[in-house]
Design a protein around this motif. Sequence first.
Motif, PDB file in Angstrom:
ATOM      1  N   THR A  30      34.615   6.149  35.670  1.00 23.02           N
ATOM      2  CA  THR A  30      35.716   7.104  35.692  1.00 23.02           C
ATOM      3  C   THR A  30      35.590   7.960  36.942  1.00 23.02           C
ATOM      4  O   THR A  30      34.515   8.490  37.226  1.00 23.02           O
ATOM      5  CB  THR A  30      35.677   8.012  34.441  1.00 23.02           C
ATOM      6  N   GLU A  32      36.759  11.277  38.241  1.00 25.56           N
ATOM      7  CA  GLU A  32      37.368  12.510  37.745  1.00 25.56           C
ATOM      8  C   GLU A  32      37.959  13.326  38.893  1.00 25.56           C
ATOM      9  O   GLU A  32      37.507  13.235  40.040  1.00 25.56           O
ATOM     10  CB  GLU A  32      36.339  13.333  36.987  1.00 25.56           C
ATOM     11  N   GLU A  53      42.761  11.544  38.028  1.00 26.18           N
ATOM     12  CA  GLU A  53      41.708  10.785  37.360  1.00 26.18           C
ATOM     13  C   GLU A  53      42.125   9.320  37.261  1.00 26.18           C
ATOM     14  O   GLU A  53      43.252   9.017  36.859  1.00 26.18           O
ATOM     15  CB  GLU A  53      41.448  11.360  35.971  1.00 26.18           C
TER      16      GLU A  53
END
Length: 127
Positions: A30, A32, A53
């Motif tokens: 991920t 962010e 994101e």
Amino acid sequence: MKKIITTSLLIVLLLSLLGCSQKEPSVVKTYEVTDIESMNENENDQDLITMVEYYEMSDGTWRVDGYTYQYRLEITGRMNHAAKDSTFVFLSNIENITFEQAWKASGFSSNMDDYFKKEDAAFVALK
């Protein structure tokens, strides 16, 4: 003979079920959104600033806002009269995006025709 046919059909059925039970790709990483404090602290750093994101998926694709993209492109160049190069990161289903297309589609153009459709590409980060 009947056993061989029954066994063969059973094997074909099992293989068909296994082929249909493929899992959805999972999130590998991920990315962010960069927080404002980090941006101020690292103003002179060469780190990417993530604006949206987004996710790297287990099947090699990328996802953001419910869209799936085949490519993650880091496009670097120098805008007119700029002191240094800029890098724009796009998730894209278009294999090649020029630097001119990238800087315009990243928010610097007032012409809406310069922006990509969501299914074609999404601007996610810059440096």
